[in-house]
Write an enzyme that holds these catalytic residues in place. Sequence first.
Site, PDB file in Angstrom:
ATOM      1  N   ASP A 150      53.951  55.476  -4.567  1.00 41.84           N
ATOM      2  CA  ASP A 150      53.766  54.941  -5.914  1.00 41.84           C
ATOM      3  C   ASP A 150      55.085  54.485  -6.530  1.00 41.84           C
ATOM      4  O   ASP A 150      56.175  54.921  -6.133  1.00 41.84           O
ATOM      5  CB  ASP A 150      53.170  56.018  -6.835  1.00 41.84           C
ATOM      6  CG  ASP A 150      51.723  56.321  -6.517  1.00 41.84           C
ATOM      7  OD1 ASP A 150      51.214  55.811  -5.501  1.00 41.84           O
ATOM      8  OD2 ASP A 150      51.102  57.091  -7.274  1.00 41.84           O
ATOM      9  N   HIS A 298      56.441  59.026  -3.702  1.00 43.21           N
ATOM     10  CA  HIS A 298      57.012  57.972  -4.538  1.00 43.21           C
ATOM     11  C   HIS A 298      58.227  57.413  -3.791  1.00 43.21           C
ATOM     12  O   HIS A 298      59.211  58.134  -3.583  1.00 43.21           O
ATOM     13  CB  HIS A 298      57.441  58.515  -5.907  1.00 43.21           C
ATOM     14  CG  HIS A 298      56.309  59.079  -6.709  1.00 43.21           C
ATOM     15  ND1 HIS A 298      55.774  60.321  -6.463  1.00 43.21           N
ATOM     16  CD2 HIS A 298      55.601  58.556  -7.752  1.00 43.21           C
ATOM     17  CE1 HIS A 298      54.789  60.550  -7.312  1.00 43.21           C
ATOM     18  NE2 HIS A 298      54.658  59.498  -8.112  1.00 43.21           N
TER      19      HIS A 298
END
Length: 398
Positions: A150, A298
């Site tokens: 992400d 992430h």
Amino acid sequence: MKKVLGCVLLAAILVICLGMRGVVPVDVDQKADDTKVTMYAEDGRSEQFDPSEAEAQKSVGWYDNFNDVITTMWKDDGSSIVVFKADVSKYEKDGYTTNHDSIFSKVFNPATEEEKDVLKSEVQTYIDNGWKRGNGKVDPDKPMVCLTFDDGPNPATTTKLLKALEENNARATFFMLGNLVKNVKGGSDTINKMKDIGCELGSHTYDHTQLTKLGTDALKKQVQDTNDNINDIAGQGATVLRPPYGSYNDNVKSVCQSLDQPIILWSIDTLDWKTKNADTSFRNVMDQVKDGDIILFHDIYEPSVEAAIRLIPALQDAGYQLVTVSEMGEAKIGGLKPGEVYTDFWDSTVKKLTNSSSSSEKSSGSSDSEKSSGSSNNDKKSNSSNSDKGTSSSKSSD
């Protein structure tokens, strides 16, 4: 290599029978008798029975096929030996195993489509010479997991991750922020590289706004503007969407359905945004991973990418295929549906999804009330400086 080793099976049996009589007891009546059925025991004994007795003898541990009582064992140097099954535990003490895949890994040459089984210690040598891990295909009968990332793209870190994915013939899904797709330096090259190596381009909305707090028009704009930016670079829009903080409601589902976007949550939260520790993130995955997991990372953090680079070969060595979310959805349930919510593809989930009718399917059990991915699933908010935090609608967590 399995076929090659299998070809020497009979020769190996002869070696065992003639050269290892002190280790593997063999008691074979060599006299042919067409009126009798020769049956075998796992410890190497054989005995002849009347044909009418054969089935009954099977129930007490006899076999009518010699191949049923022997097995091939391997050592980590690639050497192999054929032994009677009764002796397997003894050879295990000497470092042998019956698990071929624990010693060898499959590699393939993308230029020639040639495949080989090679020692795991030799895999890197093949990779250095242009080979890839695996067989280049998704096998629906083998375990698989999805690595998802992400808040990118962040070329400084994402590029390193893409290199590792490519070298290991692995793929991942990237949920990107629309405001970074075009504005971050090097973003176009990074996104095109994702596409070139078979990774999936996903949306994490335009600026990480909590979608459940938006009206329909603003919600559509968050999704559409991100897709437009990705499409301008890669020639295709996002194929999946991950809502910030994992928060969604029926309006989010409806808009995603209209824009052809399945909603993807996660089953393993590495908490990489919180710990920023590669070892911790690595262990968080390896300690709980199972077939069908969707793993949240992430790629904007260096420790997260470091952990992922270690995980890629580790997961493959553990027997997992590293695929995109859409590839897993296709392999497990025949494809993803726009507007539906997917958290994992565990066997229990797949059973529910495949048993439910298309008209009544509600994979997440959502209603008009606002939904979130759960107390253990925290999604990090970030802008280009990777510093802002947000709160979940159901729980203040990050």
